[in-house]
Write an enzyme that holds these catalytic residues in place. Structure first.
Site, PDB file in Angstrom:
ATOM      1  CB  THR A 113      -1.181   0.071   1.207  1.00 54.60           C
ATOM      2  OG1 THR A 113      -0.305   0.299   2.399  1.00 54.60           O
ATOM      3  CG2 THR A 113      -1.565  -1.230   1.491  1.00 54.60           C
ATOM      4  CG  ASP A 114       1.394   5.924  -1.182  1.00 56.12           C
ATOM      5  OD1 ASP A 114       2.206   6.168  -0.082  1.00 56.12           O
ATOM      6  OD2 ASP A 114       1.384   6.358  -2.194  1.00 56.12           O
ATOM      7  CD1 TRP A 115       0.862   8.187   5.694  1.00 57.09           C
ATOM      8  CD2 TRP A 115       2.931   7.414   5.836  1.00 57.09           C
ATOM      9  NE1 TRP A 115       1.369   8.514   6.616  1.00 57.09           N
ATOM     10  CE2 TRP A 115       2.518   8.244   6.668  1.00 57.09           C
ATOM     11  CE3 TRP A 115       4.392   7.010   5.408  1.00 57.09           C
ATOM     12  CZ2 TRP A 115       3.753   8.176   7.919  1.00 57.09           C
ATOM     13  CZ3 TRP A 115       5.270   6.977   6.334  1.00 57.09           C
ATOM     14  CH2 TRP A 115       4.800   7.512   7.688  1.00 57.09           C
ATOM     15  CB  THR A 116      -1.841   5.815   6.624  1.00 63.07           C
ATOM     16  OG1 THR A 116      -2.043   6.870   6.014  1.00 63.07           O
ATOM     17  CG2 THR A 116      -0.938   5.841   7.474  1.00 63.07           C
TER      18      THR A 116
END
Length: 728
Positions: free
Chosen positions: A284-287
């Site tokens: 994933t990307d950040w959060t």
């Protein structure tokens, strides 16, 4: 009693260490990686497997928390932990407390250099030089690896047509083919021929996919991409990176067909895994799991984690939703453990491929770190990249290169700035090491007299305008170093206006009234509207954010030590109201231009001037009629008709005259660099397989349709010498 307990624990610990050191197949370097992964997985608990999917940030203030998570066996990878000494200590912590001796892997945003900063990726793409871009990425990898990093979140291969988007500075321009060639080059540069080498790092190609289509150029906003545009424009650069061996892929913050990409089965499994044959790690990307909840696409973190792992996501960056929810989801049989095994296998395989199981401390040599960061070799690589990235956009009456005898006034906010030359995502770049434009001139051409009147971005006051105009009267040439502050580009940044800031335009217009020759050097992270700039200068050099060696490169180009050869990888509009404006739009039965501005782009895709001139012959093909499976060979001669040596970027475009879907105006299919001495002529030969003439037809099938095609070759997308071929 205490002594007996101590001896017992000591003996048990030694027995365990000996057993661990001796016996397990996954520990044997001679065994193929897939077998080692399978063996290791068979020995891991569910919690240990899920820990491999947990990627968390390291911050100095949270050091004790991070180490406690390591000791608890709840983390598989870190991002933002930098430095050989720190990362070695974290690795030691992991190996000391890991039951099976599983090492950590360290990630970082090494976008355009680590300590020695090269031009922003959009600038590098204007070099049209895959070999040099590969060299630039290899330099960044050497430095990052020396600082304890094993994976970078690059290359970014998103295509965007909107210069208002702050992250356009990370792209390689508007064209899928050029972006793909440079994506592959960066993967090769980062990863080298051997990922186990402590001088290479794994690449993570991002953001999958369509992120650059954000509405109105506002980051993180809605994207609405058709399947056709996905296949034709947004996926090819990812495919090029995957074909080059990219170890990992990062999903986008945005959605496809309304569903977040962080939980989109169609994109992650049907497209990425099955169609594109990607075998590596998908993160994933950040959060982004938390974002899905905020957006209303999932009720809570548990639902987001469940849908994420089922969609094909392997690693959760920063959200900690996998580590929190997957154990219970498996125990309640909402998530099959087979999916955990699959994701953990991909995370572990990357660690094996990086050599971390066999030499977990290879990346943590503090002496090598000192010798590698900002080395002479790195500085030279960054300088060469900066020189070839800059684009000469105007040069009336041969204002450039500068004459030795001319007195120069150097003015503007970029005349001696350091930090802003680095651009966004400048990692561990040290602004004290940046060579300013002023320093570049003093280092390369001490014989040219220069008066400097720099200012900051808020310093263009009436008093400053009066001062620089008086200074101009004492000199023959004015170099105005203008542009955008670097914080106007990058992630979570968008601008509605893409003109030069008003204060700087007032400065430029005031300088114009002096009647002196004006050279503008432009520093920016996006295409700007430059019609007023063009009217008020005699020469214009697009320098972008050129990095650590930027000032030296500017001085070299303005004085003729280097001959400009960069070509635009992004169309420059005349007005923001033209956005999106691209060279390869679909044709229409009647072209309607905006009635209140001149027609067309200010500078077309592929445009760039030189201090010399080139003459193109008519292209010649080996025959005129072809069948599927044939390759078209086309030859063209280019002659340097000027007085200095130069590098020309020769561009080949194909236009499909009739198809079952509306064809595009033209599409870039090949390009080549050619070096020519004054008066020298060379022939370039392009070989184009029939597949490059294929399209997605009205049934979304990739086919070669019979008919006529125009091949155009020239210095940019608007000036082409053409010939026709026919496929039967």
């Amino acid at each position: 009693m205490d002594k007996f307990i101590f001896i017992t624990l000591f003996l048990v610990g030694n027995v365990f260490s000996v057993c661990l050191a001796q016996s397990y197949p996954y520990q044997k370097e001679s065994i193929p990686v897939p077998q080692r992964v399978k063996d290791l997985l068979s020995r891991m608990t569910l919690e240990e497997k899920i820990a491999e999917l947990n990627l968390i940030p390291y911050y100095t203030k949270d050091d004790s928390i991070c180490r406690s998570l390591i000791r608890a066996g709840k983390v598989g990878a870190f991002l933002k932990a930098n430095g050989a000494e720190l990362n070695r200590s974290l690795q030691e912590e992991a190996l000391k407390h890991s039951r099976l001796g599983i090492p950590l892997v360290f990630h970082e945003d090494v976008i355009h250099g680590y300590r020695t900063i090269t031009p922003i990726p959009l600038a590098e793409s204007c070099s049209w030089n895959p070999e040099l871009v590969e060299q630039s990425a290899a330099m960044a990898a050497r430095e990052a690896a020396a600082a304890g990093i094993q994976l970078t979140y690059a290359p970014m291969v998103d295509i965007s047509y909107d210069p208002r988007w702050g992250r356009i500075m990370e792209t390689s321009g508007e064209d899928a083919y050029l972006c793909g060639e440079l994506a592959a080059a960066r993967v090769r540069g980062f990863q080298g021929n051997d990922l186990t080498s402590p001088h290479t790092i794994a690449a993570c190609v991002k953001h999958f996919a369509g992120y650059g289509a954000v509405m109105a150029g506002r980051d993180y906003q809605e994207t609405d991409v058709s399947l056709r545009k996905l296949q034709e424009i947004y996926l090819p650069p990812f495919q090029a990176a995957i074909n080059a061996g990219a170890a990992s892929v990062m999903c986008a913050y945005t959605s496809y067909d309304g569903e977040p990409l962080t939980m989109n089965y169609f994109m992650n499994e049907e497209v990425l895994r099955k169609q594109m044959q990607f075998k590596g790690l998908l993160m994933t990307d950040w959060t982004t799991f938390q974002h899905a909840v905020t957006e209303g696409a999932a009720d809570n973190g548990q639902e987001a984690a469940e849908r994420g792992i089922k969609s094909g996501i392997d690693m959760d960056m920063s959200a900690k939703q996998f580590i929190e929810f997957l154990p219970e989801l498996v125990r309640t049989q909402k998530v099959p453990e087979q999916l955990i095994n699959r994701a953990a296998a991909r995370a572990l395989e990357l660690k094996f491929r990086l050599g971390l199981f066999d030499n977990p401390f290879a990346y943590f040599n503090t002496e090598r770190e000192k010798q590698t960061l900002y080395s002479k070799e790195s500085q030279e690589d960054a300088y060469q990249m900066a020189c070839q990235s800059m684009v000469l956009l105007k040069n009336e009456e041969r204002t450039l290169p500068l004459s030795d005898s001319k007195r120069i006034a150097l003015v503007g906010p970029f005349a001696n700035t350091r930090y802003h030359l680095l651009g966004s995502w400048n990692m561990k770049g040290d602004s004290k090491e940046v060579i300013t434009v002023e320093e570049g001139f003093k280092a390369l051409r001490t014989d040219i007299p220069i008066d400097v009147r720099a200012c900051d971005f808020s310093g263009i006051t009436p008093a400053y305008l009066s001062d620089v105009c008086a200074l101009a009267q004492k000199n023959e040439i004015i170099i105005a170093c203008l542009g955008e502050p670097s914080n106007l580009s990058g992630e979570a940044v968008s601008t509605a206006k893409i003109e030069l800031p008003d204060q700087q335009m007032r400065l430029l217009k005031a300088l114009k009234t002096t009647g002196k020759k004006i050279i503008v050097v432009l520093f920016n992270g996006r295409p700007l509207v430059l019609d007023e700039v063009i009217k008020n200068c005699d020469a214009l050099l697009e320098a972008w954010y050129p990095g650590t060696m930027g000032g030296k490169a500017v001085a070299a180009l303005l004085t003729g030590i280097e001959n400009p050869s960069g070509k635009l990888s992004q169309t420059f509009p005349r007005h923001a109201g033209q956005i999106p404006i691209v060279y390869n739009a679909r044709r229409t039965f009647y072209t309607v231009h905006h009635a209140d501005i001149p027609q067309g782009a200010l500078f077309p895709f592929g445009f760039g001037l030189s201090y010399t001139q080139y003459k193109y012959s008519s292209p010649v093909t080996d025959k005129t009629e072809y069948r599927r499976g044939d390759s078209v060979t086309v030859r063209i001669k280019i002659k340097n008709t000027g007085s200095v040596a130069g590098r020309e970027i020769v561009q080949l475009y194909i236009r499909d005259e009739v198809a079952t879907v509306i064809p595009r105006e033209k599409e870039l299919k090949r390009f080549a660099s050619i070096h020519l001495q004054p008066g020298e002529e060379k022939e370039i030969r392009f070989t184009i397989p029939s597949a490059d003439f294929s399209i997605y037809n009205n049934k979304m099938e990739k086919v070669l349709e019979p008919g006529s095609f125009t091949i155009g070759i020239g210095p940019n997308s608007s000036e082409l010498n053409q010939t026709k071929v026919y496929f039967l």
